[in-house]
Motif scaffolding. Structure first.
Motif, PDB file in Angstrom:
ATOM      1  N   ARG A 156      24.771 -45.732 -52.645  1.00  0.00           N
ATOM      2  CA  ARG A 156      24.923 -46.380 -51.337  1.00  0.00           C
ATOM      3  C   ARG A 156      25.722 -47.675 -51.463  1.00  0.00           C
ATOM      4  O   ARG A 156      26.607 -47.950 -50.654  1.00  0.00           O
ATOM      5  CB  ARG A 156      23.565 -46.663 -50.720  1.00  0.00           C
ATOM      6  CG  ARG A 156      22.854 -45.426 -50.246  1.00  0.00           C
ATOM      7  CD  ARG A 156      21.466 -45.725 -49.761  1.00  0.00           C
ATOM      8  NE  ARG A 156      20.822 -44.532 -49.234  1.00  0.00           N
ATOM      9  CZ  ARG A 156      19.566 -44.483 -48.849  1.00  0.00           C
ATOM     10  NH1 ARG A 156      18.799 -45.558 -48.915  1.00  0.00           N
ATOM     11  NH2 ARG A 156      19.061 -43.362 -48.393  1.00  0.00           N
ATOM     12  N   ALA A 157      25.391 -48.476 -52.474  1.00  0.00           N
ATOM     13  CA  ALA A 157      26.110 -49.741 -52.678  1.00  0.00           C
ATOM     14  C   ALA A 157      27.582 -49.477 -52.991  1.00  0.00           C
ATOM     15  O   ALA A 157      28.473 -50.157 -52.469  1.00  0.00           O
ATOM     16  CB  ALA A 157      25.459 -50.550 -53.798  1.00  0.00           C
ATOM     17  N   ASP A 158      27.830 -48.481 -53.850  1.00  0.00           N
ATOM     18  CA  ASP A 158      29.218 -48.140 -54.188  1.00  0.00           C
ATOM     19  C   ASP A 158      29.977 -47.640 -52.968  1.00  0.00           C
ATOM     20  O   ASP A 158      31.141 -47.987 -52.759  1.00  0.00           O
ATOM     21  CB  ASP A 158      29.264 -47.080 -55.296  1.00  0.00           C
ATOM     22  CG  ASP A 158      28.846 -47.621 -56.651  1.00  0.00           C
ATOM     23  OD1 ASP A 158      28.722 -48.857 -56.809  1.00  0.00           O
ATOM     24  OD2 ASP A 158      28.645 -46.798 -57.571  1.00  0.00           O
ATOM     25  N   GLU A 180      32.597 -44.896 -39.216  1.00  0.00           N
ATOM     26  CA  GLU A 180      33.512 -43.758 -39.245  1.00  0.00           C
ATOM     27  C   GLU A 180      33.841 -43.352 -40.686  1.00  0.00           C
ATOM     28  O   GLU A 180      33.837 -42.167 -41.025  1.00  0.00           O
ATOM     29  CB  GLU A 180      34.798 -44.093 -38.474  1.00  0.00           C
ATOM     30  CG  GLU A 180      35.745 -42.934 -38.325  1.00  0.00           C
ATOM     31  CD  GLU A 180      35.138 -41.762 -37.552  1.00  0.00           C
ATOM     32  OE1 GLU A 180      35.467 -40.614 -37.894  1.00  0.00           O
ATOM     33  OE2 GLU A 180      34.337 -41.989 -36.621  1.00  0.00           O
ATOM     34  N   ILE A 181      34.085 -44.336 -41.526  1.00  0.00           N
ATOM     35  CA  ILE A 181      34.411 -44.063 -42.937  1.00  0.00           C
ATOM     36  C   ILE A 181      33.242 -43.371 -43.631  1.00  0.00           C
ATOM     37  O   ILE A 181      33.428 -42.437 -44.412  1.00  0.00           O
ATOM     38  CB  ILE A 181      34.775 -45.374 -43.677  1.00  0.00           C
ATOM     39  CG1 ILE A 181      36.095 -45.935 -43.149  1.00  0.00           C
ATOM     40  CG2 ILE A 181      34.854 -45.149 -45.182  1.00  0.00           C
ATOM     41  CD1 ILE A 181      36.362 -47.379 -43.574  1.00  0.00           C
ATOM     42  N   LEU A 182      32.019 -43.811 -43.338  1.00  0.00           N
ATOM     43  CA  LEU A 182      30.836 -43.292 -44.032  1.00  0.00           C
ATOM     44  C   LEU A 182      30.186 -42.097 -43.341  1.00  0.00           C
ATOM     45  O   LEU A 182      29.264 -41.489 -43.895  1.00  0.00           O
ATOM     46  CB  LEU A 182      29.806 -44.418 -44.200  1.00  0.00           C
ATOM     47  CG  LEU A 182      30.246 -45.571 -45.110  1.00  0.00           C
ATOM     48  CD1 LEU A 182      29.257 -46.728 -45.021  1.00  0.00           C
ATOM     49  CD2 LEU A 182      30.416 -45.109 -46.543  1.00  0.00           C
ATOM     50  N   ARG A 183      30.655 -41.747 -42.149  1.00  0.00           N
ATOM     51  CA  ARG A 183      30.034 -40.690 -41.351  1.00  0.00           C
ATOM     52  C   ARG A 183      29.849 -39.383 -42.125  1.00  0.00           C
ATOM     53  O   ARG A 183      28.790 -38.781 -42.108  1.00  0.00           O
ATOM     54  CB  ARG A 183      30.847 -40.416 -40.097  1.00  0.00           C
ATOM     55  CG  ARG A 183      30.269 -39.323 -39.213  1.00  0.00           C
ATOM     56  CD  ARG A 183      31.090 -39.131 -37.967  1.00  0.00           C
ATOM     57  NE  ARG A 183      31.525 -40.431 -37.486  1.00  0.00           N
ATOM     58  CZ  ARG A 183      31.107 -41.014 -36.363  1.00  0.00           C
ATOM     59  NH1 ARG A 183      30.292 -40.390 -35.588  1.00  0.00           N
ATOM     60  NH2 ARG A 183      31.537 -42.195 -36.008  1.00  0.00           N
ATOM     61  N   SER A 220      33.179 -49.471 -51.412  1.00  0.00           N
ATOM     62  CA  SER A 220      34.421 -48.715 -51.257  1.00  0.00           C
ATOM     63  C   SER A 220      34.869 -48.711 -49.792  1.00  0.00           C
ATOM     64  O   SER A 220      36.057 -48.917 -49.493  1.00  0.00           O
ATOM     65  CB  SER A 220      34.213 -47.292 -51.754  1.00  0.00           C
ATOM     66  OG  SER A 220      35.372 -46.531 -51.578  1.00  0.00           O
ATOM     67  N   ALA A 221      33.919 -48.486 -48.886  1.00  0.00           N
ATOM     68  CA  ALA A 221      34.251 -48.468 -47.455  1.00  0.00           C
ATOM     69  C   ALA A 221      34.724 -49.845 -46.992  1.00  0.00           C
ATOM     70  O   ALA A 221      35.658 -49.950 -46.183  1.00  0.00           O
ATOM     71  CB  ALA A 221      33.048 -48.012 -46.635  1.00  0.00           C
ATOM     72  N   LEU A 222      34.099 -50.898 -47.501  1.00  0.00           N
ATOM     73  CA  LEU A 222      34.532 -52.253 -47.137  1.00  0.00           C
ATOM     74  C   LEU A 222      35.996 -52.467 -47.500  1.00  0.00           C
ATOM     75  O   LEU A 222      36.746 -53.096 -46.764  1.00  0.00           O
ATOM     76  CB  LEU A 222      33.661 -53.308 -47.834  1.00  0.00           C
ATOM     77  CG  LEU A 222      32.304 -53.574 -47.216  1.00  0.00           C
ATOM     78  CD1 LEU A 222      31.458 -54.442 -48.153  1.00  0.00           C
ATOM     79  CD2 LEU A 222      32.437 -54.247 -45.860  1.00  0.00           C
ATOM     80  N   ASP A 250      24.526 -37.173 -45.686  1.00  0.00           N
ATOM     81  CA  ASP A 250      23.648 -36.322 -46.500  1.00  0.00           C
ATOM     82  C   ASP A 250      23.730 -36.719 -47.970  1.00  0.00           C
ATOM     83  O   ASP A 250      22.712 -36.848 -48.651  1.00  0.00           O
ATOM     84  CB  ASP A 250      24.012 -34.845 -46.334  1.00  0.00           C
ATOM     85  CG  ASP A 250      23.664 -34.326 -44.948  1.00  0.00           C
ATOM     86  OD1 ASP A 250      22.802 -34.933 -44.283  1.00  0.00           O
ATOM     87  OD2 ASP A 250      24.282 -33.318 -44.541  1.00  0.00           O
ATOM     88  N   GLU A 251      24.934 -36.887 -48.448  1.00  0.00           N
ATOM     89  CA  GLU A 251      25.155 -37.258 -49.847  1.00  0.00           C
ATOM     90  C   GLU A 251      24.433 -38.560 -50.202  1.00  0.00           C
ATOM     91  O   GLU A 251      23.918 -38.715 -51.301  1.00  0.00           O
ATOM     92  CB  GLU A 251      26.669 -37.417 -50.074  1.00  0.00           C
ATOM     93  CG  GLU A 251      27.062 -38.069 -51.366  1.00  0.00           C
ATOM     94  CD  GLU A 251      28.523 -38.493 -51.387  1.00  0.00           C
ATOM     95  OE1 GLU A 251      28.885 -39.245 -52.302  1.00  0.00           O
ATOM     96  OE2 GLU A 251      29.299 -38.097 -50.491  1.00  0.00           O
ATOM     97  N   LEU A 252      24.402 -39.516 -49.255  1.00  0.00           N
ATOM     98  CA  LEU A 252      23.804 -40.818 -49.512  1.00  0.00           C
ATOM     99  C   LEU A 252      22.324 -40.875 -49.142  1.00  0.00           C
ATOM    100  O   LEU A 252      21.689 -41.920 -49.269  1.00  0.00           O
ATOM    101  CB  LEU A 252      24.587 -41.914 -48.768  1.00  0.00           C
ATOM    102  CG  LEU A 252      26.047 -42.060 -49.217  1.00  0.00           C
ATOM    103  CD1 LEU A 252      26.782 -43.038 -48.303  1.00  0.00           C
ATOM    104  CD2 LEU A 252      26.130 -42.512 -50.663  1.00  0.00           C
TER     105      LEU A 252
END
Length: 194
Positions: A124-126, A180-183, A130-132, A187-189
């Protein structure tokens, strides 16, 4: 005689900086202990690179020590000034060279609970880091200051040298972009819609 100083005391950053300017080494140590984690955390979140964040932290604090004799108490908070300097130093580094990515980051030692939850938190942190870095610089800075550094709109506006409405706009656009990036990775997270 210089008195030992407890970094957790109620003495303001301004007062400590004024004491440092008069040669009080204990005040410098206390202010360094108080501000270094915040500056480093801010730099790391903006750059995504530990070594670069350490360099920026050191440079920002050196600049603070250089201006200490000329500091005019009450004009700005020491922390606000330091966040702005840190952000500017980070922006300069990003303009010179984009970070190479998360795969270059060293692994951190894990003192937390079980391996599964630790791996999930790390993922989640990674993913967030990355999204930031996919956000435009100003949006990333506003989101980090608001939601990670937990600063209020007036202080963010002072740090970024923009108006409060611009801060709110940058934060809102940044949050939408992050969502939007993390949408596709919910499930993976391990996130559910519950």
């Amino acid at each position: 005689m210089t008195m030992p100083y407890d970094a957790s005391s109620d003495e303001t950053d301004d007062a400590l900086l004024a004491r440092y300017a008069t040669g009080d080494a204990a005040a410098a140590r206390a202010l360094t202990a108080r501000l270094t984690p915040r500056v480093y955390g801010h730099a790391y979140r903006l750059l995504g690179d530990r070594a670069e964040a350490e360099d920026v932290t050191q440079e920002a604090l050196l600049r603070l020590w250089r201006i200490a004799p000329n500091w005019r108490e009450g004009e700005a908070k020491v922390s606000t000034w330091l966040y702005r300097v840190t952000a500017n130093l980070c922006t300069d580094r990003v303009r010179r060279k984009r970070p190479s990515g998360m795969e270059d980051m060293p692994e951190m030692a894990d003192d937390g609970p079980g391996a599964d939850s630790a791996m999930q938190e790390r993922a989640r942190a990674d993913a967030l880091q990355s999204a930031l870095h996919d956000l435009p610089d100003r949006q990333r800075q506003a989101v980090v200051l608001r939601h990670i550094e937990e600063l209020g709109t007036p202080e963010i506006a002072a740090i970024m040298d923009i108006g409060p409405r611009a801060v709110e706009s940058l934060v809102a656009r940044g949050k939408r972009a992050l969502a939007e990036i993390l949408r596709g990775r919910k499930d993976e997270l391990g996130y559910t819609d519950d």
